[in-house]
Design an enzyme around this catalytic site. Structure first.
Site, PDB file in Angstrom:
ATOM      1  N   LYS A 128       0.837  -1.203   0.000  1.00 56.44           N
ATOM      2  CA  LYS A 128       0.000   0.000   0.000  1.00 56.44           C
ATOM      3  C   LYS A 128       0.872   1.255   0.000  1.00 56.44           C
ATOM      4  O   LYS A 128       0.504   2.278  -0.589  1.00 56.44           O
ATOM      5  CB  LYS A 128      -0.935  -0.009   1.207  1.00 56.44           C
ATOM      6  CG  LYS A 128      -1.954  -1.149   1.199  1.00 56.44           C
ATOM      7  CD  LYS A 128      -2.861  -1.064   2.416  1.00 56.44           C
ATOM      8  CE  LYS A 128      -3.802  -2.259   2.493  1.00 56.44           C
ATOM      9  NZ  LYS A 128      -3.089  -3.510   2.831  1.00 56.44           N
ATOM     10  N   ASP A 150       5.679   1.242  11.488  1.00 55.67           N
ATOM     11  CA  ASP A 150       5.337  -0.127  11.871  1.00 55.67           C
ATOM     12  C   ASP A 150       6.153  -0.502  13.107  1.00 55.67           C
ATOM     13  O   ASP A 150       7.278  -0.034  13.290  1.00 55.67           O
ATOM     14  CB  ASP A 150       5.608  -1.110  10.739  1.00 55.67           C
ATOM     15  CG  ASP A 150       4.761  -2.366  10.867  1.00 55.67           C
ATOM     16  OD1 ASP A 150       3.664  -2.408  10.284  1.00 55.67           O
ATOM     17  OD2 ASP A 150       5.193  -3.298  11.568  1.00 55.67           O
ATOM     18  N   ARG A 174       9.896  -6.556   9.726  1.00 53.69           N
ATOM     19  CA  ARG A 174       8.981  -6.240   8.629  1.00 53.69           C
ATOM     20  C   ARG A 174       9.394  -4.946   7.938  1.00 53.69           C
ATOM     21  O   ARG A 174       9.305  -4.817   6.718  1.00 53.69           O
ATOM     22  CB  ARG A 174       7.551  -6.118   9.162  1.00 53.69           C
ATOM     23  CG  ARG A 174       6.980  -7.422   9.664  1.00 53.69           C
ATOM     24  CD  ARG A 174       5.605  -7.232  10.273  1.00 53.69           C
ATOM     25  NE  ARG A 174       4.604  -6.898   9.287  1.00 53.69           N
ATOM     26  CZ  ARG A 174       3.328  -6.662   9.567  1.00 53.69           C
ATOM     27  NH1 ARG A 174       2.928  -6.711  10.822  1.00 53.69           N
ATOM     28  NH2 ARG A 174       2.472  -6.375   8.622  1.00 53.69           N
ATOM     29  N   CYS A 177      -8.565  -6.512   6.576  1.00 55.55           N
ATOM     30  CA  CYS A 177      -8.816  -7.731   5.799  1.00 55.55           C
ATOM     31  C   CYS A 177      -9.625  -8.685   6.677  1.00 55.55           C
ATOM     32  O   CYS A 177      -9.327  -9.874   6.783  1.00 55.55           O
ATOM     33  CB  CYS A 177      -7.530  -8.367   5.298  1.00 55.55           C
ATOM     34  SG  CYS A 177      -6.312  -8.705   6.577  1.00 55.55           S
TER      35      CYS A 177
END
Length: 491
Positions: free
Chosen positions: A237, A255, A260, A357
């Protein structure tokens, strides 16, 4: 040993939504990709069953193994070809083999099945016809849709034009179409593999599910703007936002997971993103009034969620786990609402996209409803009127996605826009996206009132001809009035 370590690492990333399983495997650069892919896929398929066996035998406590490594080793021991490595791991697993086998046998007896596959829920055995298409987002920072289509046609693919209905996304092996809603998205048959393709390795295309492309597309920040990607990793994104912004402006990406973020940094480099500022930081701890964020007008908020919309992750239907899941959902929803409320505090904010999601109302409509109640200056913007699946009533302005109605993973998207009552405000127009090919904007109520007032003011103004001659109606009346007054005085 390297095989099991890498498989455990990828399994953990896949189950924490850090990327598609196949993409993670191919990006690992492991020497034997096929062997790794097979092990991870099968372990992932039996993940919930393996976890139950591991917990019932207290394997982690007795071996000090981590859960994902234990899953991989247990799968190979009980359902695969046996633990292949030597050393301590094989010794440990062989020591507990009889207990693990007994736990698996008890589970089969309980469910009255004889095969391992029969333990899987029906949702894990989807018919081949229900497989999701392969979605490919063209990275406009490096190429164009037209050039990509031409390249693929020369590479042996058959381009069928732009899709107009859902059935057009059912494609044969080498056919592909352009999506009906997202102009930079190409759609291929489910098993089309691009991991070794030049366009993928060069960063010209991004392998990203269609629903996952919606948040950045709907937020639509203009070039030069300041944007926050609140929970950014794995970064698809973020790169999409940068492409929409044409690499102009500032893109803050946060984050909490350092690993990650490291992976994300590599992906942004491959995608050609240059405006991002990655930070290993908790979004909730950012100060909205900081001078660093005073110009932030757009926020993409895709917080941690249950992942229940991911086709590969299925909720357990057992009663005991339902109670456990409800507690987890309540905790997640509380966290998501805190993130939403925090995002709406940024002083210059114009629009915020909230997405998950998840298929659960508790994480979606309920969070947005609470956020709107606690932040009355914001309202929902109606999105994509042609989209076949809407938010649960009364939040029909929002979008939902599913494998059956939209041929995507399960997803939810809401766009919140700041609403100022002052009719002289300069707020940007709301985004309705009424046409699939383009992104037209309709006026917000504030702007409409301003426009109406300007129209009425224009109608009241004298014409240019009258101005030039000086004979406006008001001037004539004033002259007549003066004459009548003078006459009265003379009398």
């Amino acid at each position: 040993m390297a095989l099991y370590m890498k498989a455990a690492e990828i399994l953990e990333k896949a189950e924490s939504k850090q990327g598609a399983l196949k993409t993670l495997v191919y990006d690992s650069k492991f020497s034997n990709i096929k062997q790794l892919f097979a092990l991870v896929c099968e372990t992932h398929k039996f993940s919930s069953i393996l976890e139950e066996i591991i917990e019932s035998t207290k394997l982690l406590k007795q071996t000090k193994l981590r859960m994902h490594l234990a899953k991989v080793l247990t799968y190979d021991l009980l359902m695969g070809r046996g633990v292949k490595c030597g050393g301590n791991w094989k010794t440990v697993m062989m020591k507990h083999r009889s207990r693990l086998q007994a736990a698996l046998a008890r589970k089969k007896v309980k469910q009255r099945v004889s095969k391992n596959e029969d333990l899987l829920p029906s949702s894990a055995l989807r018919p081949a016809g229900e497989l999701l298409p392969r979605y490919v987002r063209v990275n406009t920072l490096k190429t164009t849709v037209e050039d990509t289509v031409d390249y693929l046609k020369r590479d042996g693919f058959s381009y069928l034009g732009q899709a107009s209905k859902l059935d057009d996304l059912t494609l044969k092996k080498r056919d592909f179409v352009r999506d009906m809603y997202l102009p930079e998205l190409l759609v291929f048959s489910p098993k089309t593999d691009f991991h070794e393709h030049f366009l993928y390795k060069a960063g010209h295309i991004i392998l990203q599910d269609k629903a996952s492309c919606l948040p950045a597309y709907l937020l639509n920040p203009p070039p030069g703007s300041h944007v926050i990607d609140a929970c950014a990793a794995p970064g698809n994104k973020t790169s999409h936002l940068a492409a929409i912004m044409k690499n102009k402006g500032r893109l803050f990406a946060f984050d909490l997971d350092a690993k990650r973020l490291a992976t994300m940094s590599t992906l942004q480099l491959r995608a050609g993103v240059t405006i991002h500022q990655l930070a290993h930081q908790d979004f909730l701890k950012l100060n909205p009034d900081s001078s660093q964020f005073k110009d932030v007008e757009y926020i993409l908020l895709d917080p941690s969620c249950s992942g229940s919309g991911m086709v590969c992750l299925q909720d357990d239907d057992s009663t005991a786990d339902q109670e456990k899941n409800q507690m987890r959902l309540a905790s997640l929803a509380s966290f998501q609402l805190r993130c939403l409320n925090h995002g709406l505090k940024f002083p210059s904010l114009k629009r915020l996209v909230y997405s998950t999601c998840s298929v659960h109302r508790q994480e979606n409509e309920d969070v947005v409803t609470a956020g709107l109640q606690q932040n009355p200056d914001f309202r929902l913007v109606p999105l994509l009127p042609q989209w076949p699946e809407r938010g649960i009533h009364p939040l029909n302005q929002c979008l939902r996605a599913s494998s059956t109605k939209t041929r995507t993973h399960g997803f939810f998207v809401a766009l919140l826009e700041k609403h100022i009552a002052d009719k002289k405000c300069k707020q940007e127009p709301a985004v309705h996206f009424s046409a699939p090919e383009e992104l037209p904007h309709s006026m917000s109520k504030c702007q409409k009132r301003t426009a109406d007032s300007e129209t009425s003011e224009t109608e009241d103004k004298p014409t240019s001809a009258a101005v030039k001659t000086g004979n406006t109606p008001s001037k004539k009346k004033r002259k007549k009035k003066k004459k009548r007054t003078a006459a009265t005085v003379d009398k």
